[in-house]
Design a protein around this motif. Structure first.
Motif, mmCIF file in Angstrom:
data_model
loop_
_atom_site.group_PDB
_atom_site.id
_atom_site.type_symbol
_atom_site.label_atom_id
_atom_site.label_comp_id
_atom_site.label_asym_id
_atom_site.label_seq_id
_atom_site.Cartn_x
_atom_site.Cartn_y
_atom_site.Cartn_z
ATOM 1 N N GLY A 87 7.578 7.567 -9.452
ATOM 2 C CA GLY A 87 6.705 7.442 -8.282
ATOM 3 C C GLY A 87 7.489 7.084 -7.038
ATOM 4 O O GLY A 87 8.699 6.853 -7.078
ATOM 5 N N CYS A 88 6.786 7.101 -5.898
ATOM 6 C CA CYS A 88 7.441 6.768 -4.638
ATOM 7 C C CYS A 88 6.398 6.165 -3.706
ATOM 8 O O CYS A 88 5.209 6.201 -3.990
ATOM 9 C CB CYS A 88 8.029 8.029 -4.010
ATOM 10 S SG CYS A 88 6.763 9.107 -3.335
ATOM 11 N N LEU A 89 6.886 5.640 -2.594
ATOM 12 C CA LEU A 89 5.951 5.044 -1.639
ATOM 13 C C LEU A 89 5.676 6.001 -0.475
ATOM 14 O O LEU A 89 5.094 5.619 0.529
ATOM 15 C CB LEU A 89 6.522 3.719 -1.127
ATOM 16 C CG LEU A 89 6.689 2.666 -2.230
ATOM 17 C CD1 LEU A 89 7.442 1.454 -1.718
ATOM 18 C CD2 LEU A 89 5.341 2.238 -2.779
ATOM 19 N N ASN A 96 4.463 9.930 1.285
ATOM 20 C CA ASN A 96 3.379 10.911 1.220
ATOM 21 C C ASN A 96 3.820 12.129 2.025
ATOM 22 O O ASN A 96 3.139 12.538 2.967
ATOM 23 C CB ASN A 96 2.096 10.312 1.802
ATOM 24 C CG ASN A 96 0.948 11.281 1.690
ATOM 25 O OD1 ASN A 96 0.992 12.221 0.892
ATOM 26 N ND2 ASN A 96 -0.089 11.081 2.510
ATOM 27 N N CYS A 97 4.982 12.688 1.680
ATOM 28 C CA CYS A 97 5.577 13.741 2.508
ATOM 29 C C CYS A 97 4.716 14.989 2.475
ATOM 30 O O CYS A 97 4.174 15.356 1.428
ATOM 31 C CB CYS A 97 6.991 14.040 2.017
ATOM 32 S SG CYS A 97 8.016 12.566 2.017
ATOM 33 N N SER A 98 4.632 15.644 3.644
ATOM 34 C CA SER A 98 3.672 16.734 3.777
ATOM 35 C C SER A 98 4.088 17.991 3.019
ATOM 36 O O SER A 98 3.293 18.891 2.843
ATOM 37 C CB SER A 98 3.472 17.067 5.259
ATOM 38 O OG SER A 98 4.703 17.482 5.822
ATOM 39 N N PHE A 99 5.362 18.053 2.570
ATOM 40 C CA PHE A 99 5.824 19.252 1.859
ATOM 41 C C PHE A 99 5.874 19.061 0.350
ATOM 42 O O PHE A 99 6.174 19.966 -0.397
ATOM 43 C CB PHE A 99 7.233 19.646 2.348
ATOM 44 C CG PHE A 99 8.241 18.530 2.186
ATOM 45 C CD1 PHE A 99 8.900 18.320 0.987
ATOM 46 C CD2 PHE A 99 8.518 17.672 3.249
ATOM 47 C CE1 PHE A 99 9.815 17.289 0.844
ATOM 48 C CE2 PHE A 99 9.443 16.649 3.120
ATOM 49 C CZ PHE A 99 10.088 16.455 1.914
ATOM 50 N N CYS A 100 5.573 17.848 -0.110
ATOM 51 C CA CYS A 100 5.959 17.468 -1.468
ATOM 52 C C CYS A 100 4.844 17.677 -2.483
ATOM 53 O O CYS A 100 3.759 17.117 -2.357
ATOM 54 C CB CYS A 100 6.395 16.010 -1.482
ATOM 55 S SG CYS A 100 6.812 15.442 -3.130
ATOM 56 N N VAL A 101 5.171 18.464 -3.491
ATOM 57 C CA VAL A 101 4.202 18.684 -4.558
ATOM 58 C C VAL A 101 4.464 17.716 -5.710
ATOM 59 O O VAL A 101 3.628 17.492 -6.568
ATOM 60 C CB VAL A 101 4.262 20.164 -5.040
ATOM 61 C CG1 VAL A 101 5.506 20.430 -5.848
ATOM 62 C CG2 VAL A 101 3.017 20.558 -5.792
HETATM 63 S S1 SF4 Z 1 9.515 13.892 -1.102
HETATM 64 FE FE1 SF4 Z 1 7.772 13.464 -2.496
HETATM 65 S S2 SF4 Z 1 8.698 12.110 -4.030
HETATM 66 FE FE2 SF4 Z 1 10.091 12.062 -2.265
HETATM 67 S S3 SF4 Z 1 9.405 10.339 -0.990
HETATM 68 FE FE3 SF4 Z 1 8.308 12.176 -0.236
HETATM 69 S S4 SF4 Z 1 6.360 12.157 -1.337
HETATM 70 FE FE4 SF4 Z 1 7.725 10.815 -2.453
#
Ligand code: SF4
Length: 416
Positions: A110-112, A114-119
């Motif tokens: 998991g991560c903190l 919410n990147c707009s490109f990230c699936v």
């Molecule tokens: S790219 Fe995806 S996994 Fe990496 S920090 Fe952004 S939302 Fe999280």
């Protein structure tokens, strides 16, 4: 595969091309092995369950890598097994006969962000959640692996700089404890660290790394773009200046540390000016290694609905960036020609011609012949953007003919 009872396929949803290849493979396996249980794991099972069933109607989907769920799926009747409360109970075991001398240990998921490109955040646990393995479990697993011969310990996770945020401790506490409690000769490699989370711990982290030779002087800090405007569109949580500050702090303590980053070119809305800002940032900071990706449109993400950059432009930018980054990498690598470096013989290269030594700063150095897993000393003779070439001077495992004397550069006297 013919004699196996079960076929397990691990999937990844990060890139469109990988998804296409995985579905193709599943279609093939489904036809070829109709009599076997076909289990599909990994994040594509969450992102594309219907496409998987379409490609492989007999597939059983398991939405985690947890060994206990795979066990259930091998014997149960359901089509899909959903596991929400990761990480799994057990850390992976170390089997020297399978893993050689390298033990890859996940410390969190998991991560903190919410990147707009990230699936990935959809494919794993949803965004904004971090789950960390217990600190004692990790230490015990590493101690066990080291006692069985592991020499390279890879701490991995989606965002290891956020380790412990759900438990009240952090990555520096973990590292300190591993170094204090696990004896022996091994090297620790830190996985990817997101800039904002890393900025909260960077000074303490550098102090710990500096205090012990057993941590590779290697830092993977993904910036993704050199333009604040694009970082905002990406919903990254830091500015270019913050990234720059982290890199300069690292370089002040370890001028020859290897620094790796990730850059996406052709993100929706990226102008020529934004693109050149990325190139200039890499040149300015002398980044050793750039994982360059052309933006790939992924389902269910915000960026998929933004105005896209034409494929041809993405290709051109990718080519220009590759050339520019290679030049920087070559310049960095050339600094080491003529120097003596120490490291671990890590693997045989992909052509099977050379052995690859990973130096204390995680540079790959190709040498002609060496013993896998041995600590060695090497003189660097040449360099390309991708690696160094060297001549083996000493090896701890070549017996009495060689004197083990590592007192050449920083830290080495500690291993002798
Ligand atoms: S790219 Fe995806 S996994 Fe990496 S920090 Fe952004 S939302 Fe999280």
């Amino acid at each position: 595969m013919g004699s196996a009872d079960v076929v397990i396929v691990n999937t990844c949803a990060v890139r469109e091309e990988a998804e296409r290849n995985e579905l193709k493979l599943l279609r093939k396996l489904s036809k070829e092995y109709q009599d076997k249980r076909l289990i599909v794991i990994g994040c594509l099972t969450r992102v594309r369950p219907a496409s998987i069933k379409d490609a492989a109607p007999n597939a059983v989907l398991v939405t985690s890598h947890g060994a206990e769920l795979i066990d259930e799926a091998m014997n149960g009747n359901a089509d899909i097994y959903i596991y929400d409360d990761r990480p799994a109970k057990y850390l992976p075991n170390y089997y020297p006969e399978l893993h050689g001398h390298r033990y890859v240990v996940p410390i969190q998921v998991g991560c903190l962000g919410n990147c707009s490109f990230c699936v990935t955040k959809i494919g794993r646990m949803g965004f904004g959640r971090v789950k960390s393995y217990d600190i004692d479990d990790i230490i015990n697993a590493i101690a066990n692996a080291v006692s069985k011969g592991a020499r390279e310990i890879y701490l991995t996770g989606q965002e290891i700089s956020a380790y412990g945020r759900d438990r009240g401790y952090d990555l520096v506490d973990l590292l300190e404890n591993i170094l204090r409690k696990v004896g022996g000769r091994f090297m620790i490699r830190l996985g990817m660290m997101e800039p904002l989370e890393l900025s909260r711990i960077i000074d303490r982290l550098l102090d710990v790394v500096k205090s012990d030779w057993r941590v590779y002087r290697f830092f993977h800090v993904p910036v993704q773009s050199g333009s604040d405007r694009v970082l905002m569109l990406m919903r990254r949580k830091y500015t270019v200046d913050l990234f720059r500050d982290i890199i300069m702090r690292i370089r002040r303590v370890f001028p020859d540390a290897t620094i790796a980053t990730d850059i996406i070119v052709g993100f929706p809305g990226e102008t020529d000016e934004d693109f050149w800002a990325s190139v200039k940032l890499i040149e300015e900071l002398g980044i050793d290694k750039v994982n360059l990706a052309r933006y790939s449109r992924r389902p269910f993400t915000e960026a998929a609905y933004m105005e896209q950059v034409p494929e041809q432009v993405k290709k051109e930018r990718s080519k220009i960036a590759t050339d520019a980054f290679n030049k920087v990498a070559l310049e960095r690598n050339r600094m080491f020609i003529g120097r003596e470096m120490w490291g671990i013989v890590s693997e045989v290269d992909f052509k099977g011609e050379n052995y690859v030594v990973r130096s204390y700063n995680y540079k790959p150095i190709a040498v002609r012949k060496a013993d896998i897993g041995a600590f060695v000393r090497v003189r660097v003779t040449d360099a390309t953007p991708q690696r160094l070439f060297g001549q083996l001077l000493e090896s701890e495992s070549l017996g009495a003919r060689y004197r083990v004397d590592f007192r050449i550069t920083e830290g080495l006297d500690l291993i002798s």
